[in-house]
Enzyme design. Structure first.
Site, PDB file in Angstrom:
ATOM      1  N   ASN A 196       0.883  -1.181   0.000  1.00  0.00           N
ATOM      2  CA  ASN A 196       0.000   0.000   0.000  1.00  0.00           C
ATOM      3  C   ASN A 196       0.911   1.218   0.000  1.00  0.00           C
ATOM      4  O   ASN A 196       1.494   1.552   1.018  1.00  0.00           O
ATOM      5  CB  ASN A 196      -0.887  -0.016   1.247  1.00  0.00           C
ATOM      6  CG  ASN A 196      -1.692   1.273   1.394  1.00  0.00           C
ATOM      7  OD1 ASN A 196      -1.847   2.016   0.427  1.00  0.00           O
ATOM      8  ND2 ASN A 196      -2.195   1.526   2.584  1.00  0.00           N
ATOM      9  N   LYS A 227       0.183   4.294  -0.326  1.00  0.00           N
ATOM     10  CA  LYS A 227      -0.398   5.532   0.216  1.00  0.00           C
ATOM     11  C   LYS A 227      -0.108   6.711  -0.731  1.00  0.00           C
ATOM     12  O   LYS A 227      -0.204   6.551  -1.944  1.00  0.00           O
ATOM     13  CB  LYS A 227       0.119   5.789   1.632  1.00  0.00           C
ATOM     14  CG  LYS A 227       0.005   4.554   2.519  1.00  0.00           C
ATOM     15  CD  LYS A 227       0.238   4.840   3.961  1.00  0.00           C
ATOM     16  CE  LYS A 227       0.319   3.523   4.721  1.00  0.00           C
ATOM     17  NZ  LYS A 227       0.080   3.646   6.135  1.00  0.00           N
ATOM     18  N   HIS A 283      -9.574   1.124   4.467  1.00  0.00           N
ATOM     19  CA  HIS A 283      -8.315   1.302   5.207  1.00  0.00           C
ATOM     20  C   HIS A 283      -8.579   2.272   6.370  1.00  0.00           C
ATOM     21  O   HIS A 283      -9.349   3.227   6.223  1.00  0.00           O
ATOM     22  CB  HIS A 283      -7.228   1.852   4.276  1.00  0.00           C
ATOM     23  CG  HIS A 283      -5.866   1.813   4.901  1.00  0.00           C
ATOM     24  ND1 HIS A 283      -5.454   2.738   5.826  1.00  0.00           N
ATOM     25  CD2 HIS A 283      -4.836   0.941   4.758  1.00  0.00           C
ATOM     26  CE1 HIS A 283      -4.220   2.440   6.219  1.00  0.00           C
ATOM     27  NE2 HIS A 283      -3.830   1.353   5.586  1.00  0.00           N
ATOM     28  N   GLU A 317      -6.985   4.662   7.505  1.00  0.00           N
ATOM     29  CA  GLU A 317      -6.742   6.080   7.192  1.00  0.00           C
ATOM     30  C   GLU A 317      -7.915   6.670   6.404  1.00  0.00           C
ATOM     31  O   GLU A 317      -8.277   7.834   6.585  1.00  0.00           O
ATOM     32  CB  GLU A 317      -5.410   6.219   6.423  1.00  0.00           C
ATOM     33  CG  GLU A 317      -4.220   5.969   7.344  1.00  0.00           C
ATOM     34  CD  GLU A 317      -2.974   5.439   6.658  1.00  0.00           C
ATOM     35  OE1 GLU A 317      -2.866   5.511   5.423  1.00  0.00           O
ATOM     36  OE2 GLU A 317      -2.096   4.930   7.388  1.00  0.00           O
ATOM     37  N   GLU A 362      -5.683  -5.200  10.325  1.00  0.00           N
ATOM     38  CA  GLU A 362      -4.659  -4.196  10.606  1.00  0.00           C
ATOM     39  C   GLU A 362      -4.974  -3.476  11.927  1.00  0.00           C
ATOM     40  O   GLU A 362      -5.804  -2.549  11.943  1.00  0.00           O
ATOM     41  CB  GLU A 362      -4.628  -3.163   9.489  1.00  0.00           C
ATOM     42  CG  GLU A 362      -4.294  -3.730   8.134  1.00  0.00           C
ATOM     43  CD  GLU A 362      -3.659  -2.677   7.236  1.00  0.00           C
ATOM     44  OE1 GLU A 362      -2.567  -2.942   6.737  1.00  0.00           O
ATOM     45  OE2 GLU A 362      -4.240  -1.597   7.061  1.00  0.00           O
ATOM     46  N   GLY A 373       2.278   1.904  10.655  1.00  0.00           N
ATOM     47  CA  GLY A 373       3.266   2.979  10.502  1.00  0.00           C
ATOM     48  C   GLY A 373       3.936   3.382  11.808  1.00  0.00           C
ATOM     49  O   GLY A 373       4.570   4.428  11.893  1.00  0.00           O
ATOM     50  N   SER A 428       3.210  -2.501  10.257  1.00  0.00           N
ATOM     51  CA  SER A 428       4.664  -2.538  10.423  1.00  0.00           C
ATOM     52  C   SER A 428       5.281  -3.889  10.044  1.00  0.00           C
ATOM     53  O   SER A 428       6.230  -4.352  10.679  1.00  0.00           O
ATOM     54  CB  SER A 428       5.053  -2.144  11.853  1.00  0.00           C
ATOM     55  OG  SER A 428       4.611  -0.826  12.127  1.00  0.00           O
TER      56      SER A 428
HETATM   57  C1  PEP Z   1      -0.756   0.009   5.769  1.00  0.00           C
HETATM   58  O1  PEP Z   1      -0.593   1.055   5.172  1.00  0.00           O
HETATM   59  O2  PEP Z   1      -1.787  -0.639   5.586  1.00  0.00           O
HETATM   60  C2  PEP Z   1       0.292  -0.423   6.712  1.00  0.00           C
HETATM   61  C3  PEP Z   1       0.115  -1.553   7.354  1.00  0.00           C
HETATM   62  O3  PEP Z   1       1.391   0.385   6.837  1.00  0.00           O
HETATM   63  P1  PEP Z   1       2.801  -0.015   7.527  1.00  0.00           P
HETATM   64  O4  PEP Z   1       3.207  -1.344   6.954  1.00  0.00           O
HETATM   65  O5  PEP Z   1       3.723   1.094   7.164  1.00  0.00           O
HETATM   66  O6  PEP Z   1       2.531  -0.126   8.999  1.00  0.00           O
END
Ligand code: PEP
Length: 250
Positions: A9, A11, A95, A97, A167, A173, A213
């Site tokens: 992803n 972003k 997601h 976000e 998630e 992040g 992460s």
């Molecule tokens: C994500 O954007 O869905 C995500 C899990 O980001 P990261 O791997 O940077 O934590």
């Protein structure tokens, strides 16, 4: 046997030329015998170029969101019909976000999941709890209710083809990862929820990713867990080397 799916992803990162360079480098390095589905979900602006660049390779291109209507007065939005026309075959929906900053709700996610199937795309449905939910032991209640809402009205066959990304919001992040045992327990709970909704067969088929992460150093252990069928990866999907290491672990 469920085929693992590793989805990046991106972003709101990269320029078009950086994105094209990434695909050029990665597509030639994925062995034909790869055991995972490799997907990059890129900013919408890059999709036409990246789909063209990835054509014929094992790398697939996905979107990060979309509207549920096919057309209309929705300034700045992208429609499922437009993505289908570009031959995009995955779309991330719900997601955290998008839920936080763009008013994506359980109800709109469900409409988008239906629209994705109507347009031949596989939805990657994101669910996850906040730190507050976790501390109050509300993780499974929150996640099950998001899963139930997202899958409402789908056929068993559609449910089986869905990808669900678990998630935990506090792990996105932040460098904090759920332990592989904790992540597996929640993914197992998600599979039970899917079984209650659509039966055992669909639950056995549905692919459940962990996200939060994930990086080359921890992906192997996460993927060794019974109910984790892949990863949704932000930061560690941005560089070809790191992304390829994630694929190799699968
Ligand atoms: C994500 O954007 O869905 C995500 C899990 O980001 P990261 O791997 O940077 O934590």
């Amino acid at each position: 046997m469920r085929k693992p799916i590793i989805a990046g992803n991106w972003k709101m990162y990269k320029t078009l030329s950086q994105a094209v360079e990434f695909v050029q480098e990665v597509k030639t390095s994925i062995p034909e015998s790869t055991k995972v589905d490799a997907v990059i979900c890129a900013p919408a602006l890059f999709l036409p170029s990246l789909v063209k660049e990835a054509e014929g390779s094992a790398l697939e291109i996905g979107a990060q969101t979309m509207h549920f209507e096919n057309e209309g007065a929705f300034t700045g939005e992208i429609s499922p019909a437009q993505l289908e026309d570009l031959k995009v075959n995955y779309v991330i929906l719900g997601h955290s976000e998008r839920r936080e900053y763009n008013n994506e709700t359980d109800e709109s996610v469900n409409k988008k999941v239906h629209a994705a199937f109507e347009h031949g795309m596989t939805p990657i449905i994101c669910v996850g709890e906040t730190l507050d939910d976790r501390e109050k032991s509300h993780t499974m209640v929150k996640v099950s209710s998001q899963v139930g809402a997202a899958l409402k009205g789908l056929t068993k066959d559609q449910v089986a083809k869905t990808v669900i990304a678990y998630e935990p919001i506090w792990a996105i992040g932040t460098g904090k990862t759920a332990t592989s045992e904790d992540a597996n327990t929640v993914c197992e709970g998600i599979r039970k929820t899917v079984a209650d909704i659509a039966g055992e067969e669909a639950a056995e088929a549905v692919r459940i990713q962990y996200g939060g992460s994930v990086k080359p150093a921890n992906i192997k252990e996460l993927l060794s867990m019974e109910h984790i069928d892949g990863a949704l990866v932000g930061g560690a999907s941005l560089e070809p080397d790191s992304y390829l290491q994630l694929l190799e672990a699968g």
